[in-house]
Write a protein that holds these residues in place. Structure first.
Motif, PDB file in Angstrom:
ATOM      1  N   SER A  50       0.828  -1.200   0.000  1.00 55.94           N
ATOM      2  CA  SER A  50       0.000   0.000   0.000  1.00 55.94           C
ATOM      3  C   SER A  50       0.864   1.252   0.000  1.00 55.94           C
ATOM      4  N   SER A  51       1.836   1.293  -0.929  1.00 57.80           N
ATOM      5  CA  SER A  51       2.708   2.462  -1.084  1.00 57.80           C
ATOM      6  C   SER A  51       3.399   2.840   0.217  1.00 57.80           C
ATOM      7  N   MET A  52       3.831   1.837   0.974  1.00 56.17           N
ATOM      8  CA  MET A  52       4.463   2.102   2.268  1.00 56.17           C
ATOM      9  C   MET A  52       5.940   2.430   2.088  1.00 56.17           C
ATOM     10  N   ASN A  53       6.314   3.646   2.505  1.00 55.59           N
ATOM     11  CA  ASN A  53       7.721   4.029   2.449  1.00 55.59           C
ATOM     12  C   ASN A  53       8.545   3.196   3.421  1.00 55.59           C
ATOM     13  N   ILE A  54       9.737   2.845   3.002  1.00 55.47           N
ATOM     14  CA  ILE A  54      10.650   2.074   3.838  1.00 55.47           C
ATOM     15  C   ILE A  54      11.441   3.044   4.709  1.00 55.47           C
ATOM     16  N   THR A  55      11.239   2.978   6.000  1.00 59.17           N
ATOM     17  CA  THR A  55      11.947   3.842   6.937  1.00 59.17           C
ATOM     18  C   THR A  55      12.651   2.981   7.983  1.00 59.17           C
ATOM     19  N   ASP A  56      13.636   3.582   8.646  1.00 56.18           N
ATOM     20  CA  ASP A  56      14.367   2.855   9.691  1.00 56.18           C
ATOM     21  C   ASP A  56      13.434   2.427  10.823  1.00 56.18           C
ATOM     22  N   ALA A 111      -9.429  22.397  -9.222  1.00 57.21           N
ATOM     23  CA  ALA A 111      -9.488  22.454  -7.755  1.00 57.21           C
ATOM     24  C   ALA A 111      -8.117  22.458  -7.095  1.00 57.21           C
ATOM     25  N   PHE A 112      -7.171  21.685  -7.664  1.00 53.88           N
ATOM     26  CA  PHE A 112      -5.888  21.511  -6.983  1.00 53.88           C
ATOM     27  C   PHE A 112      -4.703  21.672  -7.931  1.00 53.88           C
ATOM     28  N   ASP A 113      -3.566  22.016  -7.321  1.00 53.95           N
ATOM     29  CA  ASP A 113      -2.323  22.152  -8.082  1.00 53.95           C
ATOM     30  C   ASP A 113      -1.168  21.658  -7.214  1.00 53.95           C
ATOM     31  N   VAL A 114      -0.046  21.366  -7.842  1.00 49.27           N
ATOM     32  CA  VAL A 114       1.172  20.962  -7.142  1.00 49.27           C
ATOM     33  C   VAL A 114       2.225  22.027  -7.389  1.00 49.27           C
ATOM     34  N   VAL A 115       2.901  22.453  -6.325  1.00 46.68           N
ATOM     35  CA  VAL A 115       3.904  23.512  -6.450  1.00 46.68           C
ATOM     36  C   VAL A 115       5.264  23.013  -5.979  1.00 46.68           C
ATOM     37  N   GLY A 116       6.315  23.655  -6.495  1.00 45.92           N
ATOM     38  CA  GLY A 116       7.665  23.290  -6.083  1.00 45.92           C
ATOM     39  C   GLY A 116       8.086  21.933  -6.624  1.00 45.92           C
ATOM     40  N   GLY A 117       9.214  21.448  -6.132  1.00 46.69           N
ATOM     41  CA  GLY A 117       9.742  20.173  -6.603  1.00 46.69           C
ATOM     42  C   GLY A 117       9.483  19.049  -5.605  1.00 46.69           C
ATOM     43  N   THR A 118       9.911  17.853  -5.998  1.00 47.53           N
ATOM     44  CA  THR A 118       9.777  16.687  -5.123  1.00 47.53           C
ATOM     45  C   THR A 118      10.879  16.703  -4.071  1.00 47.53           C
ATOM     46  N   PHE A 119      10.546  16.309  -2.861  1.00 43.20           N
ATOM     47  CA  PHE A 119      11.560  16.244  -1.800  1.00 43.20           C
ATOM     48  C   PHE A 119      11.365  14.973  -0.983  1.00 43.20           C
ATOM     49  N   GLN A 120      12.377  14.617  -0.260  1.00 46.79           N
ATOM     50  CA  GLN A 120      12.397  13.420   0.595  1.00 46.79           C
ATOM     51  C   GLN A 120      11.951  12.159  -0.155  1.00 46.79           C
ATOM     52  N   SER A 121      12.597  11.898  -1.279  1.00 45.71           N
ATOM     53  CA  SER A 121      12.284  10.681  -2.031  1.00 45.71           C
ATOM     54  C   SER A 121      12.734   9.461  -1.240  1.00 45.71           C
ATOM     55  N   GLY A 174       3.899  29.135   8.994  1.00 42.48           N
ATOM     56  CA  GLY A 174       2.806  30.036   9.319  1.00 42.48           C
ATOM     57  C   GLY A 174       1.464  29.619   8.737  1.00 42.48           C
ATOM     58  N   LYS A 175       1.407  28.459   8.076  1.00 43.41           N
ATOM     59  CA  LYS A 175       0.192  27.988   7.402  1.00 43.41           C
ATOM     60  C   LYS A 175      -0.430  26.799   8.137  1.00 43.41           C
ATOM     61  N   ILE A 176      -1.715  26.541   7.815  1.00 45.15           N
ATOM     62  CA  ILE A 176      -2.419  25.356   8.301  1.00 45.15           C
ATOM     63  C   ILE A 176      -2.249  24.262   7.247  1.00 45.15           C
ATOM     64  N   VAL A 177      -1.635  23.150   7.645  1.00 46.86           N
ATOM     65  CA  VAL A 177      -1.225  22.110   6.697  1.00 46.86           C
ATOM     66  C   VAL A 177      -1.885  20.782   7.045  1.00 46.86           C
ATOM     67  N   GLY A 178      -2.302  20.033   6.030  1.00 47.78           N
ATOM     68  CA  GLY A 178      -2.917  18.734   6.240  1.00 47.78           C
ATOM     69  C   GLY A 178      -2.054  17.590   5.733  1.00 47.78           C
ATOM     70  N   VAL A 179      -2.098  16.457   6.444  1.00 46.13           N
ATOM     71  CA  VAL A 179      -1.365  15.253   6.050  1.00 46.13           C
ATOM     72  C   VAL A 179      -2.172  14.024   6.460  1.00 46.13           C
ATOM     73  N   GLN A 180      -1.784  12.873   5.926  1.00 46.26           N
ATOM     74  CA  GLN A 180      -2.390  11.623   6.366  1.00 46.26           C
ATOM     75  C   GLN A 180      -1.697  11.143   7.627  1.00 46.26           C
ATOM     76  N   THR A 194       4.591   9.042   5.902  1.00 45.43           N
ATOM     77  CA  THR A 194       5.876   9.735   5.817  1.00 45.43           C
ATOM     78  C   THR A 194       5.658  11.207   5.489  1.00 45.43           C
ATOM     79  N   SER A 195       4.495  11.540   4.922  1.00 47.98           N
ATOM     80  CA  SER A 195       4.159  12.945   4.690  1.00 47.98           C
ATOM     81  C   SER A 195       4.040  13.675   6.030  1.00 47.98           C
ATOM     82  N   GLU A 196       3.473  13.006   7.025  1.00 49.83           N
ATOM     83  CA  GLU A 196       3.377  13.604   8.355  1.00 49.83           C
ATOM     84  C   GLU A 196       4.769  13.830   8.937  1.00 49.83           C
ATOM     85  N   SER A 197       5.650  12.826   8.758  1.00 53.67           N
ATOM     86  CA  SER A 197       7.030  12.968   9.259  1.00 53.67           C
ATOM     87  C   SER A 197       7.738  14.122   8.563  1.00 53.67           C
TER      88      SER A 197
END
Length: 276
Positions: A116-122, A220-230, A158-164, A168-171
């Protein structure tokens, strides 16, 4: 006197025979216990016997695994899992599971693996073993028009941010300094719903998911900036299930070599991620 002694000897022999006859059959019990341990411990052997590989998925994670308009389970992981199970010679059964309980469910043997798209973390590697099959990074998603003028993850300060929740998005979000409020949700459907309603000013999300929402709902939505924490993404298996892990490794190599992986990747991403 001799007759008395003979009678006593006969009685003693009879008592010894009776005692021996009541002894438990230890060798048979031992064999039974050994057989039980083998059956319980060899997950791959059980999968082959039953002809079914049970896979846990969080079905709120498009385009990786989600419900379409007909409530059918679809997505990249779904198609790839079917290709892998074909190489294993078994059918696949998907077990929809909430993300915050998906690892405990594996430990409790409610399913055989998590795909289920689980990132591999330590941290996760301390609990389970992984079979890597792709890499995914994080992106920042905003409302179309970018009313907050967010151009990078640093602009989320300074913004209100949402994550699952538990992702790893939360991390990744917790590493960004100055976020005003970090809201967590059980699934990204709710995250993007609140973004659309203006309850969030930005979202940190896996790249595949963010770009899916941008493509399917460009108004409704857009993506900004580049990819990070691959980070690498893998199939999670219980520690000790070495035969299953080896079989999955072999199956993934096969689907990459025979083109099945490329076909699934181009269908969902428009590009071949088998080489990444």
């Amino acid at each position: 006197m001799k007759k008395v002694i003979q009678i006593l000897i006969i009685l003693a022999v009879a008592l010894m025979a009776t005692a021996c006859g009541t002894q438990p059959k230890l060798p048979e019990q031992s064999k039974s216990d050994q057989s039980k341990k083998v059956t319980e411990g060899n997950t791959f052997e059980n999968i082959k016997k039953q002809g079914v590989l049970k896979i846990a998925v969080d079905d709120t994670f498009p385009p990786m695994e989600y419900r379409d308009d007909q409530n059918k389970l679809v997505g990249f992981d779904i198609d790839l899992a079917n290709a892998i199970s074909k190489e294993l010679g078994v059918k696949v059964e998907f077990i929809p599971t909430a993300w915050d309980g998906i690892l405990p469910g594996l430990d409790a043997k409610r399913y055989d693996v998590i795909m289920s798209s689980m990132n591999i973390t330590d941290e996760r590697k301390q609990k389970v073993d992984f079979v890597e099959y792709m890499k995914l990074g994080q992106v920042v998603a905003v409302k179309t028009g970018n009313p907050q003028k967010i151009e990078s993850k640093e602009d989320l300060s300074g913004k209100i941010v949402g994550v699952q929740l538990g992702s790893t998005s939360e991390s990744a979000a917790k590493e960004i300094k100055g976020i005003k409020e970090l809201k967590t949700y059980n699934g990204y459907t709710d995250v993007f719903n609140d973004l659309g309603l203006g309850r969030l000013q930005g979202v940190i999300v896996a790249e595949a998911v963010g770009r899916y929402y941008k493509t399917t709902k460009p108004d409704a939505f857009d993506v900004v900036g580049g990819t990070f924490q691959s980070l690498p993404v893998g199939i999670a298996v219980r520690k000790g299930d070495v035969e299953l892990e080896a079989a999955l490794q072999k199956a993934i190599k096969t689907v990459k070599d025979n083109g099945a992986y490329t076909e699934v990747s181009k269908k969902w991403f428009g590009t071949d991620k088998s080489k990444e």
